[in-house]
Design an enzyme around this catalytic site. Structure first.
Site: not given
Ligand code: ADP
Ligand code: ASP
Ligand code: MG
Length: 825
Positions: A512, A560, A584, A611, A618, A669, A683, A687, A802
């Site tokens: 925005k 993003t 990713k 990374e 990690l 959550g 997901d 990876k 997180g």
């Protein structure tokens, strides 16, 4: 000599730009009056250009020429009004009007004949100094100071050359003595820039020549010092207009000053040092806008110790490089001598000669406007060698600049060139030629003109002056982006002071809004500034801003999860921008795109760091890379790569139905808003693809078999419908749990990378004493089984999701980038 009572002060154009500034000059001198004072002044700023412009306008018959005269006359008449009381005006106004009548007459004849001679040019262009010096004299007199006006054309005798004229010291000295003994003044105001020839014709010392006037009068008056007042705090480590981090050099030697000035530091005319050097008269450079600042002292010795061997950098623009090439030149004596004397004869100034030890080529730099002529001269001089094929070509490379590093203590110190070239190389600057002066007080390089500022800044920051500066743009200030900005905010001062890493977040863009800043957004209130910003987000102009060529390095951080944005990385790298991303999408796009990203980056030494795309902060990709790069062989990589699925299966104990557990996790959550995004395993597939590609597997997302934990009937439809219907899987899931439990095993949802077989994503069982059985909460765990770690795999474990840890991982990538670019960590 230095006991002379005369103190010479020279004021440049900006210091006498208008009536206010001239009044300021008078007060600087009267406030700090220490002895006999000689003041050399330039024309009001812009006036010399305007006078030369008048001649050109008349020659080319421009309609506006009379308006131009009126504007210039008015500027001067207005200055008189503002500067001196009525009693002192009459004579001044009459003199100005008379000069303007002369100018009109001259311009009329130029208009008619469509030409003007060098004499006419010298006469007209010197009038600005005549006027400004008269104004300052009148100002002093109106304040009760008996200042004497001295027109340098009466005293200073020079012999014109094709460049800076030679001073004829004897007649000049005699005239000066005669003047002093007849007038015996305490205050003199002297016209800068102008002089006379041996036969009394008005001439000038060449553009920017008032500095030279200052030191010439310093010598003629055997002054105690020459102070050159200008619009900056002194001689700086680079032009502050190009390098905002430039610092004032408190002391420097005459030789250093000559070198910097010769290589383009406009603050001083290169000839300024010569007259005072022999007599050891110090030169001070000071700022009329900041008169209490001590400025720079230029003298035979310098105590400046700024921690760097390079005192300063400067550039010369509008240069062309001429290459004379041919194998026949080898061993032929006198080739260079012939070439350079031919160029000298034609008054072509060779700025720099590059010494190629191979003798296959001679390469020299000349002003752009002399390039074609220089080529002709070279071709003419080597007519016979060209004819006999000993010299194969004489070519011009247009559109170049010269960047010079100057420092007294560079001489004899190894490694300076390596550092200089290293800094330029890291900034992607292409060096076309190199020259190291025999004094070793200077190293200069010829570069592309478009890269001048970038190169200057990179070289400047590569040494000690401004720190390792990263121009950073952040795209997508969501959870991770916001956390990253806050982490950088709290660490940036320490990083700068301890490690010299200067992170400038120069732009933030959301869907925005966007906020841009030249020196760096204020990170203590970036959110407020972004919210208040009225700038429409426009990614192209955002990127252009971040990639400003006057910053040595630019970085875009994509926070993003957009595939469109990830699709732009290749273009960014190609343009010379480093990319850091937790997104990713680029690494899991078609293999050809990923390959292009890697290759582009490598080719132009731009870094693509990701990374955080696996296991957040990690060290998973870094560890894998270290293993591969040190020659280890990967046998298998296996891991719990989804924090959500890790949580679900480490909490699943067969008592609470699995669908209930999913609902709870969603309420806490811990899952995506639509838990199917986790349960589908996609997901983890991504990876697995990222890690696979890291070890050279050309895997695509669709190649990986995946155990989807959502039954086909629930894959479409709303989230609510899914949550309501997911209990259909409970029985089967409970049965798998029981079965595992019976065998002393646990269930874990894992990704497996198998370089020689089939990589896959599925729910597997592991013995209760296996490392995977012990994970807690939303931990990720990865086991690398390799030739070196065959019996006991190398394990990386910890929180793998997180905003805090992901942002910290991206921050670490930023610091890694800085280290790759030469930062000290
Ligand atoms: P003046 O009108 O006083 O003679 P100039 O414009 O000729 O002033 O020279 C002062 C300018 O020189 C400064 O404003 C600055 O932009 C430029 N400059 C270039 N290189 C340097 C440098 N190394 N240190 C200080 N100023 C520099
Ligand atoms: N006014 C002259 C010029 O603009 C000389 C000077 O300012 O040094 O070149
Ligand atoms: Mg100047």
């Amino acid at each position: 000599m230095t006991s002379s009572p005369w103190l010479v002060h020279k004021f440049g154009g900006t210091s006498v730009a208008n009536a206010d500034r001239i009044a300021n000059v008078a007060s600087i001198l009267t406030n700090d009056h220490k002895g006999k004072t000689a003041v050399v002044v330039s024309a009001m700023s812009g006036v010399t250009d305007a006078l030369l412009g008048l001649l050109e306008s008349a020659r080319t018959r421009q309609d506006g020429v009379y308006d131009q005269i009126d504007t210039l006359r008015k500027k001067h008449l207005d200055a008189i009004q503002a500067l001196v009381p009525p009693d002192y005006r009459t004579e001044l106004v009459a003199a100005i009007q008379a000069d303007f009548h002369d100018i009109e007459d001259i311009l009329r004849s130029v208009w008619i004949t469509r030409e003007y001679s060098p004499r006419t040019r010298d006469f007209v262009s010197g009038l600005g100094e005549v006027w400004s010096s008269r104004f300052l004299t009148a100002r002093f007199r109106s304040q009760g100071i008996e200042a004497v006006w001295l027109d340098a054309r009466q005293i200073l005798v020079v012999e014109p050359t094709t460049s800076t004229p030679n001073i004829l010291w004897e007649p000049s000295q005699k005239k000066m003595q005669d003047f002093l003994s007849s007038v015996n003044p305490d205050w003199m105001v002297i016209t800068g820039f102008v002089a006379q020839t041996d036969d009394g014709i008005p001439t000038t010392l060449g553009r920017n020549g008032s500095d030279y006037s200052g030191s010439i009068f310093g010598k003629l008056l055997q002054a105690g010092s020459v102070t050159i007042w200008t619009d900056v705090d002194g001689v700086m480590s680079a032009n502050p207009k190009q390098v905002p981090g430039a610092v004032v050099i408190p002391e420097m030697t005459y030789e250093e000053a000559v070198e910097l000035a010769y290589f383009g530091a406009k603050v001083l005319h290169p000839s300024t040092m010569a007259p005072v050097m022999e007599s050891g008269i110090p030169i001070y450079i000071r700022n009329t806008f900041n008169p209490s600042f001590p400025g720079t002292r230029i003298f035979t010795t310098s105590k400046t110790d700024n921690g760097s061997v390079v005192t300063g950098f400067s550039t010369i623009d509008k240069v062309a490089l001429i290459n004379v090439e041919g194998t026949g030149m080898m061993g032929v004596p006198g080739i260079s001598a012939r070439l350079f004397s031919a160029l000298h004869e034609k008054s072509i100034s060779v700025i720099l000669i590059s010494q190629a030890s191979s003798e296959h080529s001679i390469c020299f730099a000349v002003p752009e406007n002399q390039a074609n002529q220089a080529k002709k001269v070279a071709e003419h001089a080597f007519f016979s060698e060209i004819h006999h094929g000993k010299i194969s070509s004489v070519t011009i490379e247009h559109h170049c600049s010269i960047l010079a590093a100057v420092g007294e203590s560079m001489s004899g110190k190894p490694g300076i060139s390596a550092k200089f070239f290293g800094a330029l190389g890291k900034a992607g600057v292409n060096i076309r030629a190199i020259a190291q002066g025999s004094s070793e007080r200077n190293i200069s390089v010829v570069i592309d003109a478009d890269e001048t500022t970038k190169a200057l800044r990179a070289a400047h920051s590569g040494f000690y002056l401004s720190d390792q500066t990263l121009s950073v743009g952040l795209i997508g200030p969501g959870h991770v982006g916001t956390t990253l900005l806050n982490q950088i905010a709290s660490e940036s001062a320490r990083l700068k002071s301890e490690f010299g890493i200067d992170i400038r977040i120069r732009g933030i863009i959301s869907s925005k809004k966007m906020v841009l800043s030249n020196h760096g957004v204020n990170l203590s209130k970036w959110k407020h500034d972004l919210d208040q910003s009225e700038t429409e987000p426009d990614l192209q102009s955002f990127i252009k801003h971040i990639h400003a060529d006057y910053y040595p390095h630019s970085v875009l951080i994509d926070c993003t999860s957009s595939a469109d944005i990830a699709g732009m990385y290749v273009d960014w790298l190609r343009a010379g921008i480093h990319v850091i991303t937790p997104n990713k999408k680029a690494n899991t796009a078609a293999y050809s795109y990923f390959e292009a990203l890697r290759n582009e980056g490598k080719q132009i030494q731009k870094h693509f760091l990701y990374e955080t795309t696996v296991g957040a902060g990690l060290p998973i990709i870094g560890t894998l890379r270290d293993l591969v790069q040190t020659g280890d062989q990967i046998i298998r990589i296996e891991g719990v790569l989804s924090g959500t699925l890790g949580y679900l299966f480490s909490s699943f104990n067969g008592k609470v139905p699995f669908s209930q557990l999913v609902k709870q996790a969603r309420d806490f959550g811990y899952t995506e808003p639509d838990p199917r995004d986790d349960l589908s395993g996609m997901d983890v597939v991504r990876k697995v693809v990222i890690l696979g590609r890291e070890i050279g597997l050309k895997t695509e997302v669709v190649d990986i078999p995946v155990e989807n934990l959502v039954p086909p009937s629930l894959r479409k439809g709303s989230i609510e419908e899914f949550l309501a219907g997911y209990s259909v899987s409970d029985e089967a899931m409970a049965a798998r749990y029981e079965e595992a439990e019976k065998n002393g095993q646990v269930l874990r949802y894992v990704g497996v990378i198998d370089p020689t077989g089939q990589s896959r994503v599925e729910l597997r069982t592991y013995p209760k004493d296996h490392a995977f059985a012990r994970i807690q909460g939303s931990d990720n765990i990865v086991a690398f089984t390799t030739r070196r770690y065959e019996k006991q795999p190398l394990i990386v474990q910890g929180p793998g999701a997180g905003p805090e840890v992901t942002a910290a991982g991206a921050f670490a990538d930023l610091l890694r980038l800085s280290a790759y670019l030469g930062g000290v960590l």
